[in-house]
Write a protein that holds these residues in place. Sequence first.
Motif, PDB file in Angstrom:
ATOM      1  N   SER A 150      43.148  43.697  34.123  1.00  0.00           N
ATOM      2  CA  SER A 150      42.030  42.769  33.988  1.00  0.00           C
ATOM      3  C   SER A 150      42.103  41.684  35.077  1.00  0.00           C
ATOM      4  N   HIS A 151      43.323  41.220  35.364  1.00  0.00           N
ATOM      5  CA  HIS A 151      43.492  40.253  36.468  1.00  0.00           C
ATOM      6  C   HIS A 151      43.024  40.854  37.781  1.00  0.00           C
ATOM      7  N   LYS A 152      43.422  42.118  38.018  1.00  0.00           N
ATOM      8  CA  LYS A 152      43.067  42.755  39.295  1.00  0.00           C
ATOM      9  C   LYS A 152      41.554  42.862  39.448  1.00  0.00           C
ATOM     10  N   VAL A 153      40.875  43.134  38.334  1.00  0.00           N
ATOM     11  CA  VAL A 153      39.418  43.254  38.389  1.00  0.00           C
ATOM     12  C   VAL A 153      38.779  41.870  38.566  1.00  0.00           C
ATOM     13  N   GLY A 154      39.537  40.845  38.175  1.00  0.00           N
ATOM     14  CA  GLY A 154      39.022  39.479  38.307  1.00  0.00           C
ATOM     15  C   GLY A 154      38.290  39.007  37.072  1.00  0.00           C
ATOM     16  N   SER A 155      38.449  39.749  35.984  1.00  0.00           N
ATOM     17  CA  SER A 155      37.802  39.333  34.728  1.00  0.00           C
ATOM     18  C   SER A 155      38.559  38.143  34.152  1.00  0.00           C
ATOM     19  N   LEU A 156      37.876  37.383  33.317  1.00  0.00           N
ATOM     20  CA  LEU A 156      38.563  36.312  32.602  1.00  0.00           C
ATOM     21  C   LEU A 156      39.358  36.981  31.484  1.00  0.00           C
TER      22      LEU A 156
END
Length: 433
Positions: A150-156
Amino acid sequence: MEKYYQEEIECASLEKIREIQSEKLVKQVKHVWDNVPYYRKKMEEKGVKPEDIKSVDDLHKLPFLSKADLRDAYPYGLLGMPLKDCVRIHSTSGTTGKRVVAYYTQHDIDLWEDCCARALTAAGATNEDVVQVAYGYGLFTGGAGLHGGSHKVGSLTVPISSGNTDRQIMFAMDLQATVLCCTPSYAAYLGERMKELGYGPDDIPLKAGIFGAEAWSEEMRKDIEKTLGIKAFDIYGLTELSGPGVAFECSAQSGMHINEDHFIAEIIDPDTEEVLPEGSVGELVFTAVDKEAFPMLRYRTKDICKLTREKCSCGRTHIKMAKPMGRSDDMLIIRGVNVFPSQIETVLMNNGYAANYQIIVDRVNNTDTFDVQVEMTPEMFTDNIGEIEAMQRKLSDDLKAMLGIKAKVSLLAPKSIARSEGKAVRVVDKRKI
Ligand code: DLL
């Protein structure tokens, strides 16, 4: 429009994929030969040397690894890198014996998180999304894997972990969570609890769920999609290979693409160990071609399923695995008949029950007893004995038609069976105790 996290590799031609796999495999075999004496010995026993492995076509020459090897080599025997280069461990729950401890270098974590980012992107997550990670955090890989992706995708990323169900629902509403990650049984429970609190699918902004870590049926998918008002995507993985993200579902929702640039899949006959042709049902075996710290070659997963390389509407080219039917060690042999819990779940859900059931097997006077306990839903709940008996008979007949053997079905009042925040316990086999 379909979005990809790493389009070039996710949509690469078969030729390109095989080229990548061959190149990585040759390097990985050399790495293992040089650094993992346990596996080197296995190779020597089989009479195979690193120079015998020139491409993926030579994969079948390598020896298998099994859970028994992991136990023999516990805790450090299969380590491929000096401990100073490892940055993390994860571990399985160890319900069926000694825990498996898996090691990761930073490179291994990066690749793993990429795989989870691919899964999240395939489910529609972008940097505009709020991803609620309700898999357990800690030694279990579910929380950490989807969190990193999720971090890699940039999602909160909301690292809420599993449990505290009312708080989960409040956070999902307050923070406007759009993607939920947890086990399917926990997703079903969240849906059930929402209903009890008087909320419907329109009260939460969730649009997608990424559910895995246990077997779940198509019927359960439909049920979760309806109660939560989302699209539910399957995700597969195991600790030995990194964790979630070995394979994931795309918009086609018909099987999971295996991240073939990292994991080469084979299907074997679990008894003869013979490699079976594409489309056959058998045991899934994986070779992780670029994991440094815990390099698994030809690891026997015990998961039973099949592979297909049909063209997928999403544009990804990686081979797809069907939903695993279950694990060979989950398969029950009752009165000589093979029974998978997933078959029972299908019958129950086709009859309108929710996935709140338990299968209890025992042996009395040398004969197997086979009890299926299932909760009535609040909508179908009745205390009229005649009605209950008729419903039990109907289920018993349908189970007989599916499995070929008779089960004693008991209908229970709603909420009689304990809910799970992680992997659900579906089978109590008292014969082994
Ligand atoms: O369950 C990793 C994971 C976490 C996968 C979160 C997906 C989501 P383990 O605890 O080592 O790792 O258990 C691995 O779980 O061999 C399968 O039997 C089963 N399993 C995992 N995903 C699925 C799935 C994690 N989507 C074991 N469908 C595997 C069916 C699954 N079974």
